[in-house]
Design a protein around this motif. Structure first.
Motif, PDB file in Angstrom:
ATOM      1  N   ILE A 172       0.823  -1.224   0.000  1.00 50.90           N
ATOM      2  CA  ILE A 172       0.000   0.000   0.000  1.00 50.90           C
ATOM      3  C   ILE A 172       0.854   1.270   0.000  1.00 50.90           C
ATOM      4  O   ILE A 172       0.401   2.318  -0.424  1.00 50.90           O
ATOM      5  CB  ILE A 172      -1.013   0.041   1.174  1.00 50.90           C
ATOM      6  N   THR A 173       2.096   1.170   0.447  1.00 51.98           N
ATOM      7  CA  THR A 173       2.984   2.337   0.480  1.00 51.98           C
ATOM      8  C   THR A 173       4.077   2.130  -0.571  1.00 51.98           C
ATOM      9  O   THR A 173       4.600   1.022  -0.704  1.00 51.98           O
ATOM     10  CB  THR A 173       3.622   2.480   1.883  1.00 51.98           C
ATOM     11  N   SER A 174       4.429   3.197  -1.287  1.00 53.80           N
ATOM     12  CA  SER A 174       5.476   3.062  -2.300  1.00 53.80           C
ATOM     13  C   SER A 174       6.841   3.215  -1.630  1.00 53.80           C
ATOM     14  O   SER A 174       6.946   3.749  -0.526  1.00 53.80           O
ATOM     15  CB  SER A 174       5.314   4.146  -3.364  1.00 53.80           C
ATOM     16  N   ARG A 175       7.893   2.797  -2.322  1.00 51.41           N
ATOM     17  CA  ARG A 175       9.231   2.966  -1.750  1.00 51.41           C
ATOM     18  C   ARG A 175       9.572   4.436  -1.616  1.00 51.41           C
ATOM     19  O   ARG A 175      10.266   4.838  -0.693  1.00 51.41           O
ATOM     20  CB  ARG A 175      10.258   2.201  -2.581  1.00 51.41           C
ATOM     21  N   GLN A 176       9.021   5.259  -2.505  1.00 43.69           N
ATOM     22  CA  GLN A 176       9.234   6.701  -2.355  1.00 43.69           C
ATOM     23  C   GLN A 176       8.577   7.238  -1.088  1.00 43.69           C
ATOM     24  O   GLN A 176       9.003   8.259  -0.549  1.00 43.69           O
ATOM     25  CB  GLN A 176       8.667   7.445  -3.556  1.00 43.69           C
ATOM     26  N   GLY A 177       7.570   6.520  -0.634  1.00 42.29           N
ATOM     27  CA  GLY A 177       6.909   6.903   0.617  1.00 42.29           C
ATOM     28  C   GLY A 177       7.850   6.813   1.807  1.00 42.29           C
ATOM     29  O   GLY A 177       7.730   7.569   2.778  1.00 42.29           O
ATOM     30  N   LEU A 178       8.807   5.893   1.722  1.00 37.16           N
ATOM     31  CA  LEU A 178       9.804   5.758   2.799  1.00 37.16           C
ATOM     32  C   LEU A 178      10.664   7.029   2.862  1.00 37.16           C
ATOM     33  O   LEU A 178      11.023   7.502   3.941  1.00 37.16           O
ATOM     34  CB  LEU A 178      10.721   4.556   2.544  1.00 37.16           C
ATOM     35  N   ILE A 179      10.980   7.551   1.684  1.00 33.07           N
ATOM     36  CA  ILE A 179      11.822   8.756   1.636  1.00 33.07           C
ATOM     37  C   ILE A 179      11.052   9.956   2.181  1.00 33.07           C
ATOM     38  O   ILE A 179      11.576  10.749   2.967  1.00 33.07           O
ATOM     39  CB  ILE A 179      12.301   9.005   0.184  1.00 33.07           C
ATOM     40  N   ALA A 180       9.791  10.052   1.773  1.00 35.84           N
ATOM     41  CA  ALA A 180       8.954  11.159   2.259  1.00 35.84           C
ATOM     42  C   ALA A 180       8.853  11.117   3.780  1.00 35.84           C
ATOM     43  O   ALA A 180       8.916  12.144   4.462  1.00 35.84           O
ATOM     44  CB  ALA A 180       7.563  11.076   1.629  1.00 35.84           C
ATOM     45  N   GLN A 181       8.728   9.900   4.332  1.00 32.34           N
ATOM     46  CA  GLN A 181       8.632   9.746   5.787  1.00 32.34           C
ATOM     47  C   GLN A 181       9.909  10.258   6.465  1.00 32.34           C
ATOM     48  O   GLN A 181       9.864  10.954   7.476  1.00 32.34           O
ATOM     49  CB  GLN A 181       8.383   8.274   6.133  1.00 32.34           C
ATOM     50  N   GLY A 182      11.068   9.903   5.879  1.00 31.11           N
ATOM     51  CA  GLY A 182      12.339  10.339   6.462  1.00 31.11           C
ATOM     52  C   GLY A 182      12.452  11.853   6.468  1.00 31.11           C
ATOM     53  O   GLY A 182      12.916  12.450   7.435  1.00 31.11           O
ATOM     54  N   ARG A 183      11.995  12.465   5.371  1.00 34.13           N
ATOM     55  CA  ARG A 183      12.030  13.917   5.298  1.00 34.13           C
ATOM     56  C   ARG A 183      11.139  14.530   6.389  1.00 34.13           C
ATOM     57  O   ARG A 183      11.522  15.478   7.066  1.00 34.13           O
ATOM     58  CB  ARG A 183      11.520  14.319   3.915  1.00 34.13           C
TER      59      ARG A 183
ATOM     60  N   GLY B 207      -0.578   6.394   0.054  1.00 36.23           N
ATOM     61  CA  GLY B 207       0.001   5.180   0.639  1.00 36.23           C
ATOM     62  C   GLY B 207       0.580   5.379   2.029  1.00 36.23           C
ATOM     63  O   GLY B 207       0.550   4.460   2.859  1.00 36.23           O
ATOM     64  N   ASN B 208       1.126   6.563   2.301  1.00 42.56           N
ATOM     65  CA  ASN B 208       1.661   6.811   3.649  1.00 42.56           C
ATOM     66  C   ASN B 208       0.528   6.974   4.660  1.00 42.56           C
ATOM     67  O   ASN B 208       0.588   6.440   5.767  1.00 42.56           O
ATOM     68  CB  ASN B 208       2.525   8.081   3.650  1.00 42.56           C
ATOM     69  N   VAL B 209      -0.503   7.702   4.252  1.00 42.81           N
ATOM     70  CA  VAL B 209      -1.636   7.934   5.157  1.00 42.81           C
ATOM     71  C   VAL B 209      -2.340   6.608   5.461  1.00 42.81           C
ATOM     72  O   VAL B 209      -2.696   6.330   6.615  1.00 42.81           O
ATOM     73  CB  VAL B 209      -2.613   8.953   4.518  1.00 42.81           C
ATOM     74  N   ALA B 210      -2.493   5.775   4.427  1.00 47.47           N
ATOM     75  CA  ALA B 210      -3.152   4.479   4.627  1.00 47.47           C
ATOM     76  C   ALA B 210      -2.359   3.609   5.595  1.00 47.47           C
ATOM     77  O   ALA B 210      -2.928   2.862   6.398  1.00 47.47           O
ATOM     78  CB  ALA B 210      -3.315   3.758   3.295  1.00 47.47           C
ATOM     79  N   ALA B 211      -1.029   3.705   5.533  1.00 45.87           N
ATOM     80  CA  ALA B 211      -0.202   2.897   6.436  1.00 45.87           C
ATOM     81  C   ALA B 211      -0.206   3.462   7.855  1.00 45.87           C
ATOM     82  O   ALA B 211      -0.220   2.710   8.832  1.00 45.87           O
ATOM     83  CB  ALA B 211       1.233   2.837   5.916  1.00 45.87           C
ATOM     84  N   LEU B 212      -0.201   4.794   7.970  1.00 42.20           N
ATOM     85  CA  LEU B 212      -0.029   5.410   9.292  1.00 42.20           C
ATOM     86  C   LEU B 212      -1.328   5.541  10.073  1.00 42.20           C
ATOM     87  O   LEU B 212      -1.335   5.317  11.288  1.00 42.20           O
ATOM     88  CB  LEU B 212       0.600   6.809   9.141  1.00 42.20           C
ATOM     89  N   VAL B 213      -2.400   5.981   9.417  1.00 44.21           N
ATOM     90  CA  VAL B 213      -3.620   6.332  10.162  1.00 44.21           C
ATOM     91  C   VAL B 213      -4.910   5.855   9.467  1.00 44.21           C
ATOM     92  O   VAL B 213      -5.837   6.644   9.290  1.00 44.21           O
ATOM     93  CB  VAL B 213      -3.679   7.874  10.401  1.00 44.21           C
ATOM     94  N   PRO B 214      -5.001   4.578   9.102  1.00 41.89           N
ATOM     95  CA  PRO B 214      -6.201   4.146   8.368  1.00 41.89           C
ATOM     96  C   PRO B 214      -7.479   4.280   9.204  1.00 41.89           C
ATOM     97  O   PRO B 214      -8.460   4.880   8.748  1.00 41.89           O
ATOM     98  CB  PRO B 214      -5.896   2.681   8.027  1.00 41.89           C
ATOM     99  N   GLY B 215      -7.453   3.747  10.420  1.00 39.76           N
ATOM    100  CA  GLY B 215      -8.650   3.808  11.274  1.00 39.76           C
ATOM    101  C   GLY B 215      -8.962   5.245  11.680  1.00 39.76           C
ATOM    102  O   GLY B 215     -10.135   5.641  11.763  1.00 39.76           O
TER     103      GLY B 215
END
Ligand code: ATP
Length: 248
Positions: free
Chosen positions: A30-41, A80-88
């Motif tokens: 559900i999260t792209s690999r680019q999502g990992l970079i965005a998270q780090g930023r 994809g980041n939002v779905a992984a972090l705060v779906p509920g």
């Protein structure tokens, strides 16, 4: 959600939990690999903000709740980041404000769209928009322009947590009221927002819900006053000051 065992007393509890959720999101597709970079930023800014909701971000969360309650048609955009972090938590915010949920991806693939829709349904969502993709945001290339005509296409108020700068600007130039959650007060998303909430999505989404619940019985006049009193430039300046001064 498959959570790791981190004692809540650990000084980096929230950060470790966040990383784990994003990593798990990548594993689930559900999260792209680019999502990992965005998270780090984002994490770097959060560190400098003191990993807490600063007062100006709390005011912004209240103004965002007032906009969502006043809207004719509010849509909460999910990537994809939002779905992984705060779906509920996104499902709860939609319930508290009567907003629709719509999946809206930078790197759009039908497989990832469907995986996110399924993930949201597992977290209690009923209707999730985004798969029809029969509307377009003007000024963007074909794939990134896709939205549902009766979702974001029709909305007067859109909440975009972690939107990329281009699309945030394009949505704002469609005349929509844009509520943005972004840890970087200098990002184009935060700068083009009607209401920039400079806070971690993990804290900001439940905070907007809490304000919406608190304001549920407020009159339209009272909600309009909250909206009118909010000053986006002052909120961005306050966040930038906090980052530059390290909370001094
Ligand atoms: P710009 O708007 O400056 O052009 P961009 O489109 O390049 O930025 P990306 O690097 O795709 O932006 O963005 C990720 C954005 O999301 C960053 O501004 C980052 O601060 C923010 N971000 C990442 N994780 C979180 C989070 N958990 N909560 C809030 N904001 C986050």
């Amino acid at each position: 959600m498959d959570e790791i065992e981190i004692p809540e007393s650990h000084p980096r509890y929230e950060s470790l939990l966040t990383r784990h959720r994003i990593e798990h999101g990548v594993d689930l597709g559900i999260t792209s690999r680019q999502g990992l970079i965005a998270q780090g930023r984002g994490e770097a800014y959060d560190y400098l903000l003191g990993e807490e909701t600063i007062p100006s971000a709390d005011d912004a969360a209240r103004a965002a709740a007032a906009h969502l309650l006043l809207a004719d048609h509010a849509v909460l955009s999910i990537n994809g980041n939002v779905a992984a972090l705060v779906p509920g938590e996104m499902v709860d915010l939609a319930a508290a404000t009567g907003a629709d949920l719509e999946v809206n991806l930078f790197n759009r693939t039908e497989e990832r769209m469907q995986a996110i829709v399924d993930h949201l349904r597992e977290h209690g969502a009923e209707e999730v928009k985004g798969l029809t993709a029969d509307g377009r945001i003007p000024g963007l290339d074909h794939e990134r322009a896709k939205v549902d005509a009766d979702g974001i296409g029709d909305a007067d108020v859109v909440l975009v947590p972690l939107e990329d700068g281009d699309r945030a600007e394009a949505l704002a130039s469609m005349g929509k009221t844009e509520l943005v959650i972004d840890l970087n007060p200098l990002s184009r998303s935060a700068q083009s927002a009607t209401v920039p909430i400079v806070d971690n999505t993990i804290r900001a989404v439940p905070n907007v819900t809490a304000h919406a619940e608190d304001l549920a019985a407020a009159s339209d006049a009272a909600l309009r006053e909250i909206v009118d009193e909010f000053d986006a430039d002052a909120a961005l300046d306050a966040a930038e000051d906090r980052i530059r001064s390290g909370g001094e």
